[in-house]
Scaffold this active site. Structure first.
Site, PDB file in Angstrom:
ATOM      1  N   LYS A 199       0.805  -1.229   0.000  1.00 46.92           N
ATOM      2  CA  LYS A 199       0.000   0.000   0.000  1.00 46.92           C
ATOM      3  C   LYS A 199       0.832   1.271   0.000  1.00 46.92           C
ATOM      4  O   LYS A 199       0.331   2.355  -0.352  1.00 46.92           O
ATOM      5  CB  LYS A 199      -0.921   0.000   1.219  1.00 46.92           C
ATOM      6  CG  LYS A 199      -2.106  -0.945   1.124  1.00 46.92           C
ATOM      7  CD  LYS A 199      -3.175  -0.429   0.184  1.00 46.92           C
ATOM      8  CE  LYS A 199      -4.468  -1.219   0.315  1.00 46.92           C
ATOM      9  NZ  LYS A 199      -5.551  -0.642  -0.496  1.00 46.92           N
ATOM     10  N   SER A 224       0.934  -9.872  -0.296  1.00 43.59           N
ATOM     11  CA  SER A 224       0.672  -8.430  -0.246  1.00 43.59           C
ATOM     12  C   SER A 224       0.951  -7.745   1.082  1.00 43.59           C
ATOM     13  O   SER A 224       1.024  -6.526   1.137  1.00 43.59           O
ATOM     14  CB  SER A 224      -0.788  -8.157  -0.648  1.00 43.59           C
ATOM     15  OG  SER A 224      -1.676  -8.779   0.262  1.00 43.59           O
TER      16      SER A 224
END
Length: 504
Positions: free
Chosen positions: A51, A305
């Site tokens: 992110k 992720s």
């Protein structure tokens, strides 16, 4: 559309703060699946999540006037950390609205990067609504966690790295999906340069907003969202992200909580790293895809992720991983209540390892055993075990996929009480936070006598309760109305066979 995104991706400024993460082989998993499995290690970013890319790219493209106003966002944690890190790097004041269910490790990390944290609501969408109020009240600039072209472009730099780092055979990329920013960025870049590579989204079964939108060919709002994989707990796919996904994502696969737990273990076995539930979705998706397609000698990349997981949640992961890997069966077995029955049962089990064994006297005729047995999905599947026991005269009920059995009954076996009459049983889930259990009991009230109660909290984002209530037959129709007013998810388990065997 794709050319525009590719240009944005190529000009993104993410490397002011982000690192180019490596692609690591997963040799154990590859050998087991008969295909090459590779991991794109976004858990190795400075904030342990991809992110940081989209957050920084968006923040860097703001004007000086916009930055001077300060920024705000809503996030379940990873975007919050990325924005907090980026804001500190650029000297911008940041306010982060996070759901109250966000793991403490993420809240602490955001505060450590210097951002102001506001906890509000139980899921992302409630936090999002509150963050919009702050825009109007304080003039802050909103940085969306996924539904913004600049954020999407920042995440798309992952695809740019993948195609540069791995230039040989690549059959599919498996991408975790929450609001869609990551998969939209990857799909846009990959389909522009290598349309032969399949881009496959992976979502939890209880938070599958992209799969629902693809099926309806329009964005839909999920009525309920599961919280185990908090990083992808989103009720509606983004508008910008869906415009990319509907055209360029090949398919969406959904996986269970048990399958996610097994995938976390798979990643640990190959890398000695622990990812968060959302981070393992790509690997869980590969396993399900290979089983469905019965394919071999393919090359797959999963996006690992993120690694922002509360340590105490690992208890839940470890407990469920073996079931998710189909290496444990939970069975209810009935045996005669007479000497030698236990020995006969153990002989029937053979050399299989027993992981759990629960028993309490029921009556003079028969005994009900709750047993966990190690299995192997290929060499010794659980259906073979069940068939073996049945052939030797043991009535067997397979409880491996029974949520009440896995969450509660296995810890409560032996609770028969003949004095309890008119009992109904309900299972609840509610967002976990300090005082949550008291709040639940307060809302439940004292209308009916509680005849059974079991509560488990082992690091998950939600508390789990099973309740027995003594309700006269004439009043039973009033129970759902009362429970609906409480506002928590619930299931009627009165006829659940695990309850009938061990507790009724």
């Amino acid at each position: 559309m794709l050319e525009t995104y590719v240009k944005k991706i190529l000009s993104s400024r993410v490397y002011d703060v982000a690192v180019e993460t490596p692609i690591h082989a997963a040799p154990f998993l590859s050998e087991r699946l008969g295909n090459t499995v590779l991991l794109k290690r976004e858990d190795l970013q400075p904030v342990f999540s991809f992110k940081i890319r989209g957050a920084y790219n968006k923040l860097a493209l703001l004007s000086d006037e916009q930055r001077a106003c300060g920024v705000v966002t809503a996030s379940a944690g990873n975007h919050a950390q990325g924005l907090a890190y980026a804001a500190r790097h650029l000297g911008v004041k940041a306010t982060i609205v996070m759901p109250c269910t966000t793991p403490e490790i993420k809240v602490r990390a955001v505060r450590a990067w210097g951002a102001k944290v506001v906890l509000h609501g139980d899921a992302f969408d409630e936090a999002l609504t509150f963050s919009q109020k702050l825009i109007k009240e304080k003039g802050l600039v909103y940085i969306h966690p996924f539904d913004d072209p600049d954020t999407i472009a920042g995440q798309g730099t992952i695809a740019m790295e993948i195609l540069r780092q791995h230039q040989g055979q690549l059959d599919a990329i498996f991408v975790p999906v929450g609001g869609g920013g990551l998969i939209a960025g990857i799909a846009a870049y990959v389909k522009y340069l290598r349309p032969d590579i399949r881009v496959i989204g992976v979502e939890p079964e209880d938070a599958a907003c992209l799969k629902a939108a693809m099926a309806a060919d329009e964005r839909v709002v999920l009525s309920q969202v599961g919280l185990f994989a908090d990083g992808v707990a989103v009720a509606q796919i983004g508008q910008h992200t869906f415009e990319v996904c509907r055209h360029y994502v090949d398919e969406v696969i959904t996986v269970t909580t048990d399958e996610m737990c097994a995938a976390i273990k798979d990643i640990y076995d190959d890398t000695r790293s622990i990812c968060e539930p959302a981070g393992c979705l790509g690997v869980a998706g590969i396993k399900k895809y290979v089983e469905r397609e019965n394919c071999s000698e393919k090359v797959f990349i999963a996006i690992d992720s993120g690694a922002n997981v509360n340590f105490d949640r690992l208890r839940h992961v470890a407990e469920r991983a073996e079931i998710g890997e189909k290496r444990e069966a939970l069975l209810a077995v009935t045996i005669p209540e007479k000497p030698g029955s236990f020995k006969a049962f153990c002989q029937a089990i053979g050399k299989r390892s027993i992981t759990e064994f629960n028993y309490r006297f029921h009556d003079n005729a028969e005994a009900h055993i709750f047993v966990g047995v190690q299995t192997h999905p290929d060499l010794d599947p659980r259906d073979v075990l069940v068939e073996t026991l049945q052939k030797q005269g043991f009535p067997v009920l397979d409880l491996t996929d029974n949520e009440l059995a896995k969450l509660h009954i296995r810890h409560m076996v032996g609770g028969h009480c003949e004095q309890v009459t008119d009992e109904v049983v309900y299972r609840f889930e509610f967002p976990e936070r300090p005082g949550a259990l008291f709040n639940f009991l307060n809302k439940l009230g004292a209308r009916w006598n509680i005849s059974m109660f079991h509560y488990r909290n082992h690091g998950a984002a939600y508390g789990r309760v099973v309740v027995g209530l003594q309700v006269a037959e004439a009043e039973r129709h009033k129970v759902p109305e009362t429970l609906d007013s409480i506002g928590y998810m619930y299931w009627d388990e009165t006829d659940n066979p695990a309850y009938r065997l061990y507790l009724a």
